[in-house]
Write a protein that holds these residues in place. Structure first.
Motif, PDB file in Angstrom:
ATOM      1  N   SER A  85     -10.192   9.141 -14.866  1.00  0.00           N
ATOM      2  CA  SER A  85     -10.842   8.286 -13.874  1.00  0.00           C
ATOM      3  C   SER A  85     -12.228   7.926 -14.380  1.00  0.00           C
ATOM      4  O   SER A  85     -12.766   8.589 -15.273  1.00  0.00           O
TER       5      SER A  85
ATOM      6  N   TRP B 232     -13.812   5.596  -8.685  1.00  0.00           N
ATOM      7  CA  TRP B 232     -13.138   4.488  -8.009  1.00  0.00           C
ATOM      8  C   TRP B 232     -11.922   3.979  -8.765  1.00  0.00           C
ATOM      9  O   TRP B 232     -10.937   3.576  -8.157  1.00  0.00           O
ATOM     10  N   ASP B 233     -11.967   3.962 -10.077  1.00  0.00           N
ATOM     11  CA  ASP B 233     -10.838   3.496 -10.884  1.00  0.00           C
ATOM     12  C   ASP B 233     -10.145   4.707 -11.491  1.00  0.00           C
ATOM     13  O   ASP B 233     -10.805   5.608 -12.027  1.00  0.00           O
TER      14      ASP B 233
ATOM     15  N   ILE C  59       2.393   1.732  -3.494  1.00  0.00           N
ATOM     16  CA  ILE C  59       1.404   2.244  -4.448  1.00  0.00           C
ATOM     17  C   ILE C  59       1.189   3.727  -4.215  1.00  0.00           C
ATOM     18  O   ILE C  59       1.183   4.524  -5.157  1.00  0.00           O
ATOM     19  N   ARG C  60       1.013   4.126  -2.969  1.00  0.00           N
ATOM     20  CA  ARG C  60       0.831   5.550  -2.650  1.00  0.00           C
ATOM     21  C   ARG C  60       2.029   6.364  -3.129  1.00  0.00           C
ATOM     22  O   ARG C  60       1.879   7.432  -3.719  1.00  0.00           O
TER      23      ARG C  60
ATOM     24  N   CYS D 164       0.834  -1.207   0.000  1.00  0.00           N
ATOM     25  CA  CYS D 164       0.000   0.000   0.000  1.00  0.00           C
ATOM     26  C   CYS D 164       0.868   1.258   0.000  1.00  0.00           C
ATOM     27  O   CYS D 164       0.584   2.224  -0.714  1.00  0.00           O
TER      28      CYS D 164
ATOM     29  N   PRO E 295      -5.658  -0.967  -2.072  1.00  0.00           N
ATOM     30  CA  PRO E 295      -5.508  -0.559  -3.465  1.00  0.00           C
ATOM     31  C   PRO E 295      -4.726  -1.600  -4.261  1.00  0.00           C
ATOM     32  O   PRO E 295      -3.895  -2.327  -3.725  1.00  0.00           O
ATOM     33  N   THR E 296      -5.023  -1.652  -5.543  1.00  0.00           N
ATOM     34  CA  THR E 296      -4.289  -2.496  -6.480  1.00  0.00           C
ATOM     35  C   THR E 296      -3.853  -1.616  -7.639  1.00  0.00           C
ATOM     36  O   THR E 296      -4.654  -0.859  -8.187  1.00  0.00           O
ATOM     37  N   LEU E 297      -2.601  -1.707  -8.010  1.00  0.00           N
ATOM     38  CA  LEU E 297      -2.083  -0.977  -9.166  1.00  0.00           C
ATOM     39  C   LEU E 297      -1.707  -2.016 -10.205  1.00  0.00           C
ATOM     40  O   LEU E 297      -0.853  -2.868  -9.953  1.00  0.00           O
TER      41      LEU E 297
ATOM     42  N   LEU F 279      -5.288   2.233 -11.009  1.00  0.00           N
ATOM     43  CA  LEU F 279      -5.487   2.078  -9.579  1.00  0.00           C
ATOM     44  C   LEU F 279      -6.931   1.659  -9.371  1.00  0.00           C
ATOM     45  O   LEU F 279      -7.852   2.362  -9.795  1.00  0.00           O
ATOM     46  N   ILE F 280      -7.119   0.492  -8.755  1.00  0.00           N
ATOM     47  CA  ILE F 280      -8.458  -0.014  -8.478  1.00  0.00           C
ATOM     48  C   ILE F 280      -8.532  -0.479  -7.029  1.00  0.00           C
ATOM     49  O   ILE F 280      -7.512  -0.661  -6.368  1.00  0.00           O
ATOM     50  N   TYR F 281      -9.758  -0.662  -6.582  1.00  0.00           N
ATOM     51  CA  TYR F 281     -10.027  -1.224  -5.264  1.00  0.00           C
ATOM     52  C   TYR F 281     -10.894  -2.455  -5.498  1.00  0.00           C
ATOM     53  O   TYR F 281     -12.116  -2.357  -5.605  1.00  0.00           O
TER      54      TYR F 281
END
Length: 72
Positions: free
Chosen positions: A23, A28-29, A10-11, A7, A56-58, A43-45
């Motif tokens: 976006s 959200w994406d 990614i940040r 995390c 988060p997922t990148l 970047l997704i959740y």
């Protein structure tokens, strides 16, 4: 949710290394581009059932997939 090294990485990337391009309407994406090599990153959740969408997922997106999803 506990913030872990992934995390934090990614940040760091979305703040310091990548440039926001677009976006989704719901926000959200988010699509980013790496200015060094022009690769697209999304970047997704993915854990939508969790509070805040989960961690988060990148993930890498092809230019075709980015253009289709984000109307580029």
């Amino acid at each position: 949710m506990v913030v872990n090294e992934a995390c934090e990485r990614i940040r760091y990337l979305i703040v310091n290394a990548l440039k926001k391009v677009a976006s989704t309407d719901d926000g959200w994406d988010v699509l980013y581009v790496d200015p060094n090599d022009s690769r697209y990153w999304e970047l997704i959740y993915a854990e939508s059932y969790m509070h805040g969408g989960g961690p988060p997922t990148l993930r890498h997106l092809s230019s075709t997939a980015a253009a289709e999803k984000y109307n580029l």
